[in-house]
Design a protein around this motif. Sequence first.
Motif, short mmCIF file in Angstrom:
data_model
loop_
_atom_site.label_atom_id
_atom_site.label_comp_id
_atom_site.label_asym_id
_atom_site.label_seq_id
_atom_site.Cartn_x
_atom_site.Cartn_y
_atom_site.Cartn_z
N ASP A 1 -13.21 -12.90 -12.98
CA ASP A 1 -12.87 -14.13 -12.26
C ASP A 1 -12.61 -13.86 -10.77
OD1 ASP A 1 -13.07 -15.58 -14.59
OD2 ASP A 1 -10.90 -15.63 -14.96
N THR A 2 -11.90 -12.77 -10.51
CA THR A 2 -11.59 -12.41 -9.12
C THR A 2 -12.86 -12.10 -8.34
OG1 THR A 2 -9.42 -11.57 -9.77
CG2 THR A 2 -10.32 -10.79 -7.66
N LEU A 3 -13.74 -11.32 -8.94
CA LEU A 3 -14.99 -10.97 -8.26
C LEU A 3 -15.86 -12.20 -8.05
CD1 LEU A 3 -15.85 -7.58 -9.97
CD2 LEU A 3 -15.05 -7.95 -7.64
N ARG A 4 -15.90 -13.07 -9.03
CA ARG A 4 -16.69 -14.29 -8.90
C ARG A 4 -16.18 -15.13 -7.73
NH1 ARG A 4 -15.67 -15.96 -13.59
NH2 ARG A 4 -17.19 -14.67 -14.66
N ALA A 5 -14.88 -15.25 -7.61
CA ALA A 5 -14.28 -16.05 -6.53
C ALA A 5 -14.45 -15.39 -5.17
CB ALA A 5 -12.80 -16.28 -6.82
N ALA A 6 -14.43 -14.05 -5.15
CA ALA A 6 -14.52 -13.34 -3.88
C ALA A 6 -15.94 -13.22 -3.37
CB ALA A 6 -13.92 -11.94 -4.03
N ASP A 7 -16.92 -13.36 -4.26
CA ASP A 7 -18.33 -13.21 -3.90
C ASP A 7 -18.54 -11.94 -3.06
OD1 ASP A 7 -21.02 -13.88 -3.85
OD2 ASP A 7 -20.82 -15.21 -2.11
N PRO A 8 -18.27 -10.77 -3.66
CA PRO A 8 -18.33 -9.52 -2.90
C PRO A 8 -19.72 -9.20 -2.37
CG PRO A 8 -18.19 -9.05 -5.23
CD PRO A 8 -18.04 -10.55 -5.07
N THR A 9 -19.73 -8.49 -1.27
CA THR A 9 -20.99 -8.06 -0.67
C THR A 9 -21.48 -6.79 -1.36
OG1 THR A 9 -19.85 -6.65 0.91
CG2 THR A 9 -20.20 -8.95 1.56
N PRO A 10 -22.72 -6.40 -1.16
CA PRO A 10 -23.21 -5.16 -1.74
C PRO A 10 -22.40 -3.94 -1.29
CG PRO A 10 -25.04 -6.46 -0.91
CD PRO A 10 -23.77 -7.14 -0.48
N GLU A 11 -21.83 -4.01 -0.09
CA GLU A 11 -21.03 -2.89 0.42
C GLU A 11 -19.80 -2.63 -0.48
OE1 GLU A 11 -23.52 -4.38 3.65
OE2 GLU A 11 -22.09 -5.42 2.39
N THR A 12 -19.28 -3.68 -1.10
CA THR A 12 -18.15 -3.52 -2.00
C THR A 12 -18.54 -2.64 -3.18
OG1 THR A 12 -17.30 -5.69 -1.38
CG2 THR A 12 -16.45 -4.74 -3.43
N ALA A 13 -19.68 -2.91 -3.78
CA ALA A 13 -20.16 -2.10 -4.90
C ALA A 13 -20.47 -0.67 -4.46
CB ALA A 13 -21.40 -2.74 -5.52
N GLU A 14 -21.02 -0.53 -3.27
CA GLU A 14 -21.33 0.81 -2.76
C GLU A 14 -20.05 1.62 -2.54
OE1 GLU A 14 -23.63 -0.15 0.69
OE2 GLU A 14 -25.35 -0.77 -0.51
N ALA A 15 -19.02 0.98 -1.99
CA ALA A 15 -17.74 1.67 -1.77
C ALA A 15 -17.11 2.06 -3.11
CB ALA A 15 -16.80 0.79 -0.98
N THR A 16 -17.20 1.17 -4.08
CA THR A 16 -16.67 1.47 -5.41
C THR A 16 -17.39 2.66 -6.01
OG1 THR A 16 -16.11 -0.86 -5.73
CG2 THR A 16 -16.26 0.51 -7.70
N ALA A 17 -18.70 2.70 -5.87
CA ALA A 17 -19.47 3.82 -6.39
C ALA A 17 -19.06 5.13 -5.72
CB ALA A 17 -20.97 3.57 -6.18
N GLN A 18 -18.78 5.09 -4.43
CA GLN A 18 -18.35 6.30 -3.73
C GLN A 18 -16.99 6.79 -4.23
OE1 GLN A 18 -18.47 5.29 0.42
NE2 GLN A 18 -20.70 5.47 0.55
N VAL A 19 -16.07 5.85 -4.47
CA VAL A 19 -14.75 6.23 -4.98
C VAL A 19 -14.88 6.84 -6.38
CG1 VAL A 19 -12.53 5.32 -5.78
CG2 VAL A 19 -13.47 4.58 -3.59
N LEU A 20 -15.65 6.20 -7.24
CA LEU A 20 -15.81 6.71 -8.60
C LEU A 20 -16.51 8.07 -8.61
CD1 LEU A 20 -16.68 3.39 -10.45
CD2 LEU A 20 -14.48 4.60 -10.37
N ALA A 21 -17.47 8.25 -7.72
CA ALA A 21 -18.14 9.55 -7.62
C ALA A 21 -17.15 10.63 -7.19
CB ALA A 21 -19.31 9.47 -6.64
N PHE A 22 -16.23 10.29 -6.29
CA PHE A 22 -15.21 11.23 -5.85
C PHE A 22 -14.31 11.62 -7.02
CE2 PHE A 22 -10.90 12.05 -4.29
CZ PHE A 22 -11.14 13.15 -3.49
N TRP A 23 -13.89 10.64 -7.81
CA TRP A 23 -13.02 10.90 -8.95
C TRP A 23 -13.70 11.70 -10.06
CZ3 TRP A 23 -10.74 5.31 -9.34
CH2 TRP A 23 -9.71 5.19 -8.42
N GLU A 24 -15.02 11.65 -10.10
CA GLU A 24 -15.74 12.34 -11.17
C GLU A 24 -15.43 13.83 -11.21
OE1 GLU A 24 -20.19 12.59 -13.13
OE2 GLU A 24 -19.96 11.78 -11.13
N GLN A 25 -15.09 14.41 -10.06
CA GLN A 25 -14.77 15.83 -10.01
C GLN A 25 -13.56 16.18 -10.88
OE1 GLN A 25 -13.86 16.90 -5.97
NE2 GLN A 25 -12.37 15.26 -5.77
N ASP A 26 -12.72 15.19 -11.17
CA ASP A 26 -11.52 15.42 -11.97
C ASP A 26 -11.69 14.99 -13.42
OD1 ASP A 26 -10.09 16.39 -9.74
OD2 ASP A 26 -9.73 14.34 -9.09
N LYS A 27 -12.90 14.69 -13.82
CA LYS A 27 -13.19 14.24 -15.18
C LYS A 27 -12.61 15.21 -16.21
CE LYS A 27 -17.17 13.56 -18.17
NZ LYS A 27 -18.61 13.66 -18.21
#
Length: 68
Positions: free
Chosen positions: A31-57
Amino acid sequence: MICAILSDPECVPRVPSRARRWAPETAEVADTLRAADPTPETAEATAQVLAFWEQDKGQCDVPVAGCR
């Protein structure tokens, strides 16, 4: 005990208790994402954060700076 839910049959009984909480939270996120209508940059930033965390898997003792 570390529980790999998708690969350990002994963990399956724990899934419903967690899913009870995850389903409404995930709906709120949608619901929050639908209301915020995020830009592609939001998904790209999220992917970068998750990739960083992957080192601690698989590590359960990763320190969280400033966490109390």
